[in-house]
Design a protein around this motif. Structure first.
Motif, PDB file in Angstrom:
ATOM      1  N   GLY A 126     126.666  -3.067  76.974  1.00  9.97           N
ATOM      2  CA  GLY A 126     126.000  -2.329  75.959  1.00  9.97           C
ATOM      3  C   GLY A 126     125.101  -1.068  76.409  1.00  9.97           C
ATOM      4  O   GLY A 126     125.115  -0.167  75.778  1.00  9.97           O
ATOM      5  N   VAL A 127     123.988  -1.714  77.189  1.00  9.48           N
ATOM      6  CA  VAL A 127     122.935  -0.470  77.628  1.00  9.48           C
ATOM      7  C   VAL A 127     123.719   0.332  78.571  1.00  9.48           C
ATOM      8  O   VAL A 127     123.321   1.608  78.525  1.00  9.48           O
ATOM      9  CB  VAL A 127     121.938  -1.488  78.352  1.00  9.48           C
ATOM     10  CG1 VAL A 127     121.063  -0.683  78.986  1.00  9.48           C
ATOM     11  CG2 VAL A 127     121.104  -2.394  77.495  1.00  9.48           C
ATOM     12  N   LEU A 128     124.471  -0.214  79.385  1.00 11.68           N
ATOM     13  CA  LEU A 128     125.250   0.851  80.297  1.00 11.68           C
ATOM     14  C   LEU A 128     126.247   1.796  79.318  1.00 11.68           C
ATOM     15  O   LEU A 128     125.778   3.132  79.692  1.00 11.68           O
ATOM     16  CB  LEU A 128     126.079   0.254  81.243  1.00 11.68           C
ATOM     17  CG  LEU A 128     125.316  -0.332  82.425  1.00 11.68           C
ATOM     18  CD1 LEU A 128     126.437  -1.285  83.077  1.00 11.68           C
ATOM     19  CD2 LEU A 128     124.457   0.339  83.157  1.00 11.68           C
ATOM     20  N   SER A 129     126.503   1.453  78.346  1.00 12.04           N
ATOM     21  CA  SER A 129     127.558   2.183  77.479  1.00 12.04           C
ATOM     22  C   SER A 129     126.415   3.400  76.725  1.00 12.04           C
ATOM     23  O   SER A 129     127.013   4.365  76.641  1.00 12.04           O
ATOM     24  CB  SER A 129     127.981   1.511  76.625  1.00 12.04           C
ATOM     25  OG  SER A 129     129.028   0.559  77.050  1.00 12.04           O
ATOM     26  N   ILE A 130     125.331   2.896  76.254  1.00 15.37           N
ATOM     27  CA  ILE A 130     124.259   3.893  75.832  1.00 15.37           C
ATOM     28  C   ILE A 130     124.016   4.975  76.661  1.00 15.37           C
ATOM     29  O   ILE A 130     123.955   6.067  76.419  1.00 15.37           O
ATOM     30  CB  ILE A 130     123.019   3.023  75.202  1.00 15.37           C
ATOM     31  CG1 ILE A 130     123.577   2.065  73.820  1.00 15.37           C
ATOM     32  CG2 ILE A 130     122.270   3.960  75.019  1.00 15.37           C
ATOM     33  CD1 ILE A 130     122.708   1.031  73.495  1.00 15.37           C
ATOM     34  N   VAL A 131     123.682   4.390  77.926  1.00 16.65           N
ATOM     35  CA  VAL A 131     123.071   5.476  78.949  1.00 16.65           C
ATOM     36  C   VAL A 131     124.327   6.471  79.259  1.00 16.65           C
ATOM     37  O   VAL A 131     124.218   7.461  79.094  1.00 16.65           O
ATOM     38  CB  VAL A 131     122.814   4.728  80.623  1.00 16.65           C
ATOM     39  CG1 VAL A 131     122.588   5.914  81.536  1.00 16.65           C
ATOM     40  CG2 VAL A 131     121.712   3.925  80.034  1.00 16.65           C
ATOM     41  N   PHE A 132     125.585   5.966  79.192  1.00 21.08           N
ATOM     42  CA  PHE A 132     126.879   6.659  79.598  1.00 21.08           C
ATOM     43  C   PHE A 132     126.832   7.632  78.425  1.00 21.08           C
ATOM     44  O   PHE A 132     127.296   8.965  78.453  1.00 21.08           O
ATOM     45  CB  PHE A 132     127.881   5.719  79.856  1.00 21.08           C
ATOM     46  CG  PHE A 132     129.190   6.653  80.157  1.00 21.08           C
ATOM     47  CD1 PHE A 132     129.396   7.512  81.205  1.00 21.08           C
ATOM     48  CD2 PHE A 132     130.287   6.784  78.844  1.00 21.08           C
ATOM     49  CE1 PHE A 132     130.514   8.249  81.500  1.00 21.08           C
ATOM     50  CE2 PHE A 132     131.441   7.693  79.140  1.00 21.08           C
ATOM     51  CZ  PHE A 132     131.445   8.162  80.485  1.00 21.08           C
ATOM     52  N   GLY A 133     126.794   7.094  77.140  1.00 22.93           N
ATOM     53  CA  GLY A 133     126.821   8.028  75.804  1.00 22.93           C
ATOM     54  C   GLY A 133     125.774   9.014  75.831  1.00 22.93           C
ATOM     55  O   GLY A 133     125.972  10.199  75.484  1.00 22.93           O
ATOM     56  N   ILE A 134     124.615   8.607  76.611  1.00 22.65           N
ATOM     57  CA  ILE A 134     123.301   9.778  76.241  1.00 22.65           C
ATOM     58  C   ILE A 134     123.945  10.930  77.438  1.00 22.65           C
ATOM     59  O   ILE A 134     123.654  12.077  76.936  1.00 22.65           O
ATOM     60  CB  ILE A 134     122.133   9.135  76.767  1.00 22.65           C
ATOM     61  CG1 ILE A 134     121.658   8.406  75.755  1.00 22.65           C
ATOM     62  CG2 ILE A 134     121.142  10.331  77.294  1.00 22.65           C
ATOM     63  CD1 ILE A 134     120.298   7.317  76.105  1.00 22.65           C
ATOM     64  N   CYS A 135     124.406  10.574  78.376  1.00 28.38           N
ATOM     65  CA  CYS A 135     124.990  11.638  79.552  1.00 28.38           C
ATOM     66  C   CYS A 135     125.953  12.349  78.852  1.00 28.38           C
ATOM     67  O   CYS A 135     125.898  13.774  79.084  1.00 28.38           O
ATOM     68  CB  CYS A 135     125.405  10.722  80.547  1.00 28.38           C
ATOM     69  SG  CYS A 135     123.994  10.088  81.675  1.00 28.38           S
TER      70      CYS A 135
END
Length: 140
Positions: A126-135
């Protein structure tokens, strides 16, 4: 029930940020909006303060806890001001998802570090997905 309330609250928050951007562009500076909201929050807090035992609790806090409380208030205020400043000067479609997403991902990591909360594979994904989404949201 919490999921529905979270979705409803998030929806209201999302609509509010679009309205805030409109006010910032048309009528106010970031500092004026920030000051107005701080004033309203302060009035509500004062009503709460005089109708509860909050003052006694704060007085009884150790110096260390009072310092942490002060730091929390300062960080929260600075974060709010930076939100309005970046909202006025940036694109809503970039500012809001970036700031809110960091506000979601960071507590997951910090709660693991400071409160020994479980960080399972779903939270990591979830956290990695959020970081990826921010990018993705911030790609021009």
């Amino acid at each position: 029930m919490y999921l529905l309330l979270s979705i409803f609250g998030g929806t209201l928050w999302g609509i509010t940020t679009v309205l805030e951007k409109y006010h910032l562009l048309k009528y106010f500076t970031a500092f004026e909006v920030y000051s107005f909201i701080c004033s309203i929050v302060s009035i509500i807090f004062l009503f709460y303060l005089f109708n509860s035992d909050v003052v006694e609790k704060v007085i009884k806090l150790s110096k260390h806890m009072k310092l942490l409380l002060l730091i929390t208030v300062i960080m929260s205020s600075l974060g709010s001001f930076l939100f309005f400043y970046t909202l006025k000067n940036g694109a809503v479609s970039k500012v809001v998802p970036t700031m809110y997403s960091i506000g979601v991902a960071l507590p997951v990591i910090l709660s693991y570090l400071f409160y020994n909360e479980i960080l399972n594979k779903y939270k990591v994904i979830g956290v990695l997905s959020i970081v990826f989404g921010i990018c993705l949201v911030n790609i021009n």
